[in-house]
Design an enzyme around this catalytic site. Structure first.
Site, PDB file in Angstrom:
ATOM      1  N   LEU A 131      28.848  37.356 -46.460  1.00 43.66           N
ATOM      2  CA  LEU A 131      30.260  37.102 -46.727  1.00 43.66           C
ATOM      3  C   LEU A 131      30.992  38.378 -47.124  1.00 43.66           C
ATOM      4  CD1 LEU A 131      32.411  34.751 -47.559  1.00 43.66           C
ATOM      5  CD2 LEU A 131      31.711  35.411 -49.838  1.00 43.66           C
ATOM      6  N   HIS A 132      32.189  38.549 -46.615  1.00 37.42           N
ATOM      7  CA  HIS A 132      33.037  39.669 -47.021  1.00 37.42           C
ATOM      8  C   HIS A 132      34.502  39.308 -46.813  1.00 37.42           C
ATOM      9  CE1 HIS A 132      31.789  40.250 -42.830  1.00 37.42           C
ATOM     10  NE2 HIS A 132      32.943  40.865 -42.626  1.00 37.42           N
ATOM     11  N   GLN A 133      35.318  39.711 -47.770  1.00 41.46           N
ATOM     12  CA  GLN A 133      36.759  39.482 -47.765  1.00 41.46           C
ATOM     13  C   GLN A 133      37.440  40.748 -47.259  1.00 41.46           C
ATOM     14  OE1 GLN A 133      38.800  36.920 -48.917  1.00 41.46           O
ATOM     15  NE2 GLN A 133      40.710  38.001 -48.945  1.00 41.46           N
TER      16      GLN A 133
END
Length: 175
Positions: A131-133
């Site tokens: 996951l990465h924003q």
């Protein structure tokens, strides 16, 4: 046999060229072995392009940015889906995202931002397993013909230089 510049550059065809040799690392598969988001925290901030570190998440430069200053906020834990984060991780990803926006405004003066998480390869996640924003600063007029015609983006500054400027402006724990 003597070569001239025209021989080396090819036959003129009326098109200009924007040379981006640094992209060959991506095309050749560099940094595609293993998870780059798991690898980065074990490197120095400079080598890993890390702007800031928290207890549960960290902020780093995107190696293949959409715009100058394109940041990624990642949990340290290798999870693919937002629903897998615990409460502390959610809170820190949100806090680091807000801080990234504040720092980018102070350092680069963007007119706006694109924020987002692509959940799964079908949704456009290049690295779906971690996951990465995305925090992408935007300026009026920053989208021009290059991405459409040449499938290329012009970035005005080296990633390492941008990382240095953003890290220097990042507030400390006491700020």
């Amino acid at each position: 046999m003597e070569e001239n510049a025209a021989d080396l550059a090819g036959t003129p065809d009326g098109f200009g060229r924007l040379w981006v040799p640094h992209r060959m690392a991506y095309i050749g598969g560099e940094n595609k072995q293993g998870c780059p988001f798991c690898r980065a925290p074990g490197l120095s901030d400079e080598e890993g392009l890390i702007v800031a570190r928290g207890s549960h998440a960290f902020v780093l430069m995107n190696l293949y940015p959409y715009n100058g200053g394109h940041l990624l906020v990642c949990p340290y834990r290798h999870v693919a889906d937002y629903t897998e984060l615990d409460g502390d991780e959610v809170a820190e990803v949100a806090h680091l995202t807000r801080t990234a926006m504040t720092v980018l405004r102070a350092v680069s003066g963007p007119d706006g931002f694109n924020l987002g998480m692509n959940q799964g390869a079908v949704a456009g996640a290049g690295i779906a397993a971690h996951l990465h924003q995305h925090v992408v600063p935007r300026w009026a007029g920053d989208a021009n013909f290059l991405p459409i015609v040449a499938q290329t983006r012009a970035l005005p500054e080296l990633l390492a230089d941008t990382r240095t400027r953003l890290a220097a402006a990042w507030p400390g724990e006491d700020d």
